[in-house]
Design a protein around this motif. Structure first.
Motif, PDB file in Angstrom:
ATOM      1  N   THR A 110       7.531  -4.804  -5.931  1.00  0.00           N
ATOM      2  CA  THR A 110       6.642  -5.604  -5.096  1.00  0.00           C
ATOM      3  C   THR A 110       5.387  -6.641  -6.010  1.00  0.00           C
ATOM      4  OG1 THR A 110       4.835  -4.237  -3.766  1.00  0.00           O
ATOM      5  CG2 THR A 110       7.247  -4.295  -3.044  1.00  0.00           C
ATOM      6  N   GLY A 111       4.785  -7.248  -5.153  1.00  0.00           N
ATOM      7  CA  GLY A 111       3.759  -7.782  -5.701  1.00  0.00           C
ATOM      8  C   GLY A 111       2.273  -6.398  -5.784  1.00  0.00           C
ATOM      9  N   GLY A 112       2.774  -5.197  -4.254  1.00  0.00           N
ATOM     10  CA  GLY A 112       1.735  -4.715  -4.370  1.00  0.00           C
ATOM     11  C   GLY A 112       1.061  -4.240  -3.171  1.00  0.00           C
ATOM     12  N   MET A 113       2.029  -2.686  -2.486  1.00  0.00           N
ATOM     13  CA  MET A 113       2.217  -2.333  -1.507  1.00  0.00           C
ATOM     14  C   MET A 113       0.662  -0.945  -1.099  1.00  0.00           C
ATOM     15  SD  MET A 113       4.384  -3.633   0.376  1.00  0.00           S
ATOM     16  CE  MET A 113       4.239  -2.603   1.787  1.00  0.00           C
ATOM     17  N   TRP A 134       5.297  -0.255   5.996  1.00  0.00           N
ATOM     18  CA  TRP A 134       3.293   0.308   5.099  1.00  0.00           C
ATOM     19  C   TRP A 134       3.785   1.558   4.175  1.00  0.00           C
ATOM     20  CZ3 TRP A 134       2.525  -0.124  10.204  1.00  0.00           C
ATOM     21  CH2 TRP A 134       2.314   0.856  10.801  1.00  0.00           C
ATOM     22  N   ARG A 135       3.630   2.196   3.398  1.00  0.00           N
ATOM     23  CA  ARG A 135       3.139   2.980   2.583  1.00  0.00           C
ATOM     24  C   ARG A 135       2.630   3.882   3.223  1.00  0.00           C
ATOM     25  NH1 ARG A 135       5.206   2.909  -3.373  1.00  0.00           N
ATOM     26  NH2 ARG A 135       4.666   4.938  -3.257  1.00  0.00           N
ATOM     27  N   SER A 136       2.825   5.576   2.925  1.00  0.00           N
ATOM     28  CA  SER A 136       2.107   6.276   4.007  1.00  0.00           C
ATOM     29  C   SER A 136       1.009   7.198   2.913  1.00  0.00           C
ATOM     30  CB  SER A 136       3.107   7.298   5.100  1.00  0.00           C
ATOM     31  OG  SER A 136       3.905   7.739   4.518  1.00  0.00           O
ATOM     32  N   ASP A 137       1.571   6.869   1.975  1.00  0.00           N
ATOM     33  CA  ASP A 137       1.202   7.502   0.493  1.00  0.00           C
ATOM     34  C   ASP A 137      -0.306   6.520  -0.129  1.00  0.00           C
ATOM     35  OD1 ASP A 137       2.877   6.084  -0.546  1.00  0.00           O
ATOM     36  OD2 ASP A 137       4.256   7.486  -1.864  1.00  0.00           O
ATOM     37  N   ASP A 146      -2.416   0.149  -8.575  1.00  0.00           N
ATOM     38  CA  ASP A 146      -1.620  -0.125  -7.401  1.00  0.00           C
ATOM     39  C   ASP A 146      -0.472   0.976  -7.581  1.00  0.00           C
ATOM     40  OD1 ASP A 146      -0.729  -2.947  -8.349  1.00  0.00           O
ATOM     41  OD2 ASP A 146      -0.272  -1.625  -9.374  1.00  0.00           O
ATOM     42  N   TYR A 147       0.207   0.531  -6.101  1.00  0.00           N
ATOM     43  CA  TYR A 147       1.743   0.732  -5.800  1.00  0.00           C
ATOM     44  C   TYR A 147       2.398   0.068  -6.373  1.00  0.00           C
ATOM     45  CZ  TYR A 147      -0.188   5.570  -4.895  1.00  0.00           C
ATOM     46  OH  TYR A 147      -0.958   7.225  -5.236  1.00  0.00           O
ATOM     47  N   LYS A 148       3.223  -0.370  -6.907  1.00  0.00           N
ATOM     48  CA  LYS A 148       4.159  -1.782  -7.203  1.00  0.00           C
ATOM     49  C   LYS A 148       5.380  -1.115  -6.365  1.00  0.00           C
ATOM     50  CE  LYS A 148       2.372  -3.461 -10.920  1.00  0.00           C
ATOM     51  NZ  LYS A 148       1.662  -2.621 -12.171  1.00  0.00           N
ATOM     52  N   ARG A 149       6.156   0.174  -5.820  1.00  0.00           N
ATOM     53  CA  ARG A 149       7.503  -0.285  -4.859  1.00  0.00           C
ATOM     54  C   ARG A 149       7.120  -0.070  -3.725  1.00  0.00           C
ATOM     55  NH1 ARG A 149      12.187   0.309  -8.229  1.00  0.00           N
ATOM     56  NH2 ARG A 149      11.279   0.950  -9.871  1.00  0.00           N
ATOM     57  N   ALA A 150       8.053  -0.820  -2.437  1.00  0.00           N
ATOM     58  CA  ALA A 150       8.092  -0.923  -1.010  1.00  0.00           C
ATOM     59  C   ALA A 150       7.728   0.077  -0.100  1.00  0.00           C
ATOM     60  CB  ALA A 150       9.294  -1.929  -0.903  1.00  0.00           C
ATOM     61  N   PHE A 151       8.302   1.569  -1.036  1.00  0.00           N
ATOM     62  CA  PHE A 151       8.645   2.514  -0.141  1.00  0.00           C
ATOM     63  C   PHE A 151       7.748   3.259  -0.454  1.00  0.00           C
ATOM     64  CE2 PHE A 151      11.953   0.030   0.466  1.00  0.00           C
ATOM     65  CZ  PHE A 151      11.731  -0.562   2.296  1.00  0.00           C
ATOM     66  N   ASP A 152       6.930   5.339  -0.051  1.00  0.00           N
ATOM     67  CA  ASP A 152       6.547   5.875   0.203  1.00  0.00           C
ATOM     68  C   ASP A 152       7.544   6.845  -1.476  1.00  0.00           C
ATOM     69  OD1 ASP A 152       5.357   5.455   1.664  1.00  0.00           O
ATOM     70  OD2 ASP A 152       5.423   7.393   2.842  1.00  0.00           O
ATOM     71  N   ASN A 153       6.942   7.392  -1.818  1.00  0.00           N
ATOM     72  CA  ASN A 153       7.961   8.152  -3.228  1.00  0.00           C
ATOM     73  C   ASN A 153       8.401   7.450  -3.993  1.00  0.00           C
ATOM     74  OD1 ASN A 153       7.041  10.567  -1.762  1.00  0.00           O
ATOM     75  ND2 ASN A 153       8.793  10.388  -0.752  1.00  0.00           N
TER      76      ASN A 153
END
Ligand code: GLY
Length: 435
Positions: free
Chosen positions: A226-229, A416-419, A213-220
């Protein structure tokens, strides 16, 4: 049979959606649920802290199995309360749920069970903690002992930051008095994170497909935790050998240690793993399904989830040796659409458009998280609003389809994140920092 799912996030929508597909399931209730669980099941306006109200509902409706989504009711003993009344419920007891609810409990258990984790010290007073951080090599991680909605873990690059973290947790009690009574200070490790979820009952462990999962709010990986993006599954990082090592050196010893203490674990054991150059290290254990990992994992699961959860509750999980679980071979990607400002303050009540168009896309499921129905419209009602999830022939294809669906949906302030999934799609440096 009738099932009740507790919670109101994307994970709970995925659970309701999957359980409703079982031919043995007549109806899935969700308390309190969201606009999506109301489409795939039936919402019940009872909050997850109202144990008496929930038990009354379960008895009145003849619900045969209750499935707990979030950690708070588990930590507060909902499983013990239901079991005392002879009601079947999927999740760990209050004592076993300490594995997630108390970082101190988890670290001590890992030490006792010889599970590889970052070096650590525990403090119950700020003065020795302050002295300790003066002598450390940086970065370090300062963790509040108790549940803090994911915010009580503070990565510190300097002594000043670590002193400030001790102050916030123990002196200002920013995460609550109980959560800040003790802290764990540990070395920050380098590597890539992996989520390994297993269904556990007694000594039986059935590991689900691994996810990232992707925990940080933004790309890269920029911005706040966050709770997961977003998430994807399976995670190519988790080779069969690595998964076997995580099972034998982390899941098995923890499950056995809890059983030896006469507090056996039953429920989802979720290992947050950091894959380092020295091998896998356990960052934390959670005692519930991950959010958003559950969305892509359940999108791929073909085995009847009701059968699995019921077997766990009845201590028959051995019937489901891991090899017998059926998975869609196609990868799944989940992209979280969030409200501007999340994980800080954000507005609610924004009209969500395009849900029907997105739902028409093949192999796409839009799981709702922070949504509700208002005057015949679906509106935002939380920080994480939707988990747009797609299957694809390849991971790149699943990503493309998920973003195609995202593009059809709009609400004011959406981001939303694009990555999502790029970690597995693009070559990366050997060592990336722990988030
Ligand atoms: N996605 C992280 C969690 O469920 O805790």
């Amino acid at each position: 049979m009738k099932i009740l799912v507790l919670g109101k996030g994307g994970r709970e929508h995925a659970l309701v959606w999957k359980l409703a597909q079982s031919p043995r399931v007549e109806r899935v209730f969700c308390a309190p649920g969201n606009a999506g669980t109301a489409l795939d099941g039936v919402n019940v306006p009872i909050e997850t802290y109202d144990f008496d109200g929930l038990m009354r509902f379960v008895k009145k409706e003849g619900v045969r199995l209750t499935v707990v989504g979030p950690e708070e009711p588990l930590a507060n003993g909902i499983v013990d309360a239901f079991q005392k009344e002879g009601l079947r419920i999927f999740g760990p007891s209050k004592v076993a749920a300490q594995l997630e609810a108390s970082k101190v409990f988890a670290k001590k258990l890992m030490r006792d069970a010889d599970v590889s984790t970052a070096e650590f010290r525990i403090f119950d007073h700020p003065d020795p903690a302050r002295h300790y951080v003066e002598t450390r090599e940086y970065p370090v991680v300062v963790k509040a002992d108790g549940l803090a909605a994911g915010k009580g873990v503070i990565v510190c690059s300097t002594t000043q930051e670590a002193l400030a973290a001790v102050e916030r947790i123990m002196v200002k009690e920013e995460f609550g008095r109980a959560a800040g009574r003790q802290i764990v200070i540990e070395k920050r490790l380098e590597g890539e994170e992996l989520s390994v979820l297993a269904l556990v009952s007694g000594r039986a462990i059935v590991t689900l497909a691994p996810a990232q999962d992707y925990k940080r709010a933004f790309d890269n990986d920029a911005g706040a935790n966050t709770g997961g993006m977003g998430a994807y599954s399976p995670a190519p990082l988790a080779t069969p050998d690595l998964l076997a090592e995580i099972e034998s050196k982390a899941l098995v010893p923890i499950v056995h240690a809890l059983k030896r203490r006469r507090t056996p674990f039953r429920g989802v054991l979720y290992a947050g793993v950091l894959v380092t150059n020295q091998g896998p290290r356990i960052l934390e254990f959670n005692c519930r399904f991950g959010d958003p990992e559950t969305q892509p994992v359940l999108m791929r699961l073909k085995t009847d989830l009701c059968d699995l959860l019921e077997a766990a509750v009845e201590d028959r999980l051995d019937d489901f040796a891991e090899e017998t679980l059926q998975w869609d071979p196609r990868p799944a990607v989940c992209v979280v659409m969030a409200s501007q400002g999340y994980p800080g303050n954000y507005h609610k009540g924004k009209v969500i458009k395009g849900l029907d168009e997105a739902a028409k896309l093949p192999d796409v499921k839009v799981f709702h998280a922070g949504t509700k129905e208002s005057a015949g419209m679906t509106v935002t009602d939380g920080g994480r609003v939707l988990g747009v999830t797609a299957l694809g022939d390849t991971l790149a294809d699943a990503k493309r389809r998920a973003y195609e669906a995202v593009a059809k949906i709009s609400f004011q302030g959406a981001f939303w994140r694009s990555d999502i999934a790029d970690k597995a799609l693009t070559p990366k440096p050997a060592n990336t920092p722990q988030q």
